[in-house]
Design an enzyme around this catalytic site. Sequence first.
Site, PDB file in Angstrom:
ATOM      1  N   GLU A 118      16.361  33.204  16.866  1.00  0.00           N
ATOM      2  CA  GLU A 118      16.974  33.088  17.919  1.00  0.00           C
ATOM      3  C   GLU A 118      18.186  33.741  18.114  1.00  0.00           C
ATOM      4  OE1 GLU A 118      17.671  28.839  19.180  1.00  0.00           O
ATOM      5  OE2 GLU A 118      15.785  28.176  17.929  1.00  0.00           O
ATOM      6  N   HIS A 168      14.289  28.817  23.959  1.00  0.00           N
ATOM      7  CA  HIS A 168      13.403  27.648  23.641  1.00  0.00           C
ATOM      8  C   HIS A 168      12.816  27.865  22.220  1.00  0.00           C
ATOM      9  CE1 HIS A 168      11.248  23.919  24.008  1.00  0.00           C
ATOM     10  NE2 HIS A 168       9.956  24.625  23.529  1.00  0.00           N
ATOM     11  N   ARG A 189      22.136  13.777  39.927  1.00  0.00           N
ATOM     12  CA  ARG A 189      22.085  15.203  39.067  1.00  0.00           C
ATOM     13  C   ARG A 189      22.584  16.206  40.280  1.00  0.00           C
ATOM     14  NH1 ARG A 189      19.175  15.433  34.475  1.00  0.00           N
ATOM     15  NH2 ARG A 189      17.893  13.670  34.361  1.00  0.00           N
ATOM     16  N   GLY A 230      26.341  25.137  19.450  1.00  0.00           N
ATOM     17  CA  GLY A 230      26.465  26.346  19.917  1.00  0.00           C
ATOM     18  C   GLY A 230      26.374  27.663  19.094  1.00  0.00           C
ATOM     19  N   ASN A 268      16.878  31.189  29.530  1.00  0.00           N
ATOM     20  CA  ASN A 268      16.936  30.005  28.392  1.00  0.00           C
ATOM     21  C   ASN A 268      16.367  30.391  27.243  1.00  0.00           C
ATOM     22  OD1 ASN A 268      17.123  27.293  27.675  1.00  0.00           O
ATOM     23  ND2 ASN A 268      15.287  27.019  27.888  1.00  0.00           N
ATOM     24  N   ASP A 318      10.636  24.934  30.514  1.00  0.00           N
ATOM     25  CA  ASP A 318      10.365  25.464  29.626  1.00  0.00           C
ATOM     26  C   ASP A 318       9.202  26.447  29.964  1.00  0.00           C
ATOM     27  OD1 ASP A 318      12.142  24.612  27.785  1.00  0.00           O
ATOM     28  OD2 ASP A 318      11.028  22.888  27.145  1.00  0.00           O
ATOM     29  N   ILE A 350      18.665  18.172  32.509  1.00  0.00           N
ATOM     30  CA  ILE A 350      17.458  18.971  33.282  1.00  0.00           C
ATOM     31  C   ILE A 350      18.189  19.507  34.674  1.00  0.00           C
ATOM     32  CG2 ILE A 350      15.298  18.292  34.697  1.00  0.00           C
ATOM     33  CD1 ILE A 350      14.831  16.489  32.501  1.00  0.00           C
TER      34      ILE A 350
HETATM   35  C1  GRF Z   1      18.287  25.952  20.018  1.00  0.00           C
HETATM   36  O1  GRF Z   1      17.265  25.463  19.119  1.00  0.00           O
HETATM   37  C2  GRF Z   1      17.752  26.256  21.377  1.00  0.00           C
HETATM   38  O2  GRF Z   1      16.371  26.993  21.035  1.00  0.00           O
HETATM   39  C3  GRF Z   1      17.546  25.098  21.859  1.00  0.00           C
HETATM   40  O3  GRF Z   1      18.530  24.332  21.472  1.00  0.00           O
HETATM   41  C4  GRF Z   1      19.082  24.764  20.240  1.00  0.00           C
HETATM   42  C5  GRF Z   1      20.475  24.997  20.428  1.00  0.00           C
HETATM   43  O4  GRF Z   1      21.078  25.231  19.260  1.00  0.00           O
HETATM   44  N1  GRF Z   1      17.383  25.542  23.426  1.00  0.00           N
HETATM   45  P1  GRF Z   1      22.498  25.894  19.350  1.00  0.00           P
HETATM   46  O5  GRF Z   1      23.576  24.936  19.936  1.00  0.00           O
HETATM   47  O6  GRF Z   1      22.372  27.269  19.780  1.00  0.00           O
HETATM   48  O7  GRF Z   1      22.869  26.052  17.756  1.00  0.00           O
END
Ligand code: GRF
Length: 219
Positions: free
Chosen positions: A176, A111, A67, A14, A109, A147, A94
Amino acid sequence: MARLKTGVLISGSGTNLQALLDAARDPAYPAEIVCVLSNKADAFGLERARKAGIATGVINHKDYPDRAAFDMAVHGALTDTGCELVCLAGFMRILTPQFVDLWRGRMINIHPSLLPNFRGLDAQGQAIRAGVRLSGATVHYVVPEMDAGPIIVQGAVPVLPGDDADSLAKRILTVEHRIYPLALRLIGEGRVRIEGETAVINDAPGDPTRSLLMPDDGR
Ligand code: GRF
């Protein structure tokens, strides 16, 4: 102005959630985090949410027959807390097309690659193996295909000699943590609209907000 009520779905550490929580602490930020849901009870992100005083929930996928049933439980929890937007932040399940449709245009999301390159698992390892010189991260709207979906913000980092998937992943995480709060801010400000396959941002003058280059490019 009302702040955009946002739910965050996680499965792990997180750190992106933390970046969103930190941004949303500012009362002027146009989104608030109203709930954090995890499919794993031991996800450290739940601790982060509790510390920030945010409602949390664990919805264990193993408790559901399929799911669709799991997704409907998640949907119920999100709607119960009045969520208007969903952020996937390291959520490792998923989602069914039905769930994605329910949140179409209202779910984003992050990625760890410059999409459309290196979709799927181990995006950082894929980048290393491909020998690319730049990689990064992408915040995009979620569509049924994994994605894919309209790109909102991207951030780029160099791939350095000697990097492996772990060192690259660490560098990508720094970008990120900047672009996720940025993308959520743009949506909260009502500056993003989807036009067909792409997302269009209504830029404020002198405020280039669609891309970041790291290390900080001074913009
Ligand atoms: C990140 O690299 C994100 O891009 C991917 O999963 C990872 C999550 O990391 N979808 P965190 O739990 O936010 O540290």
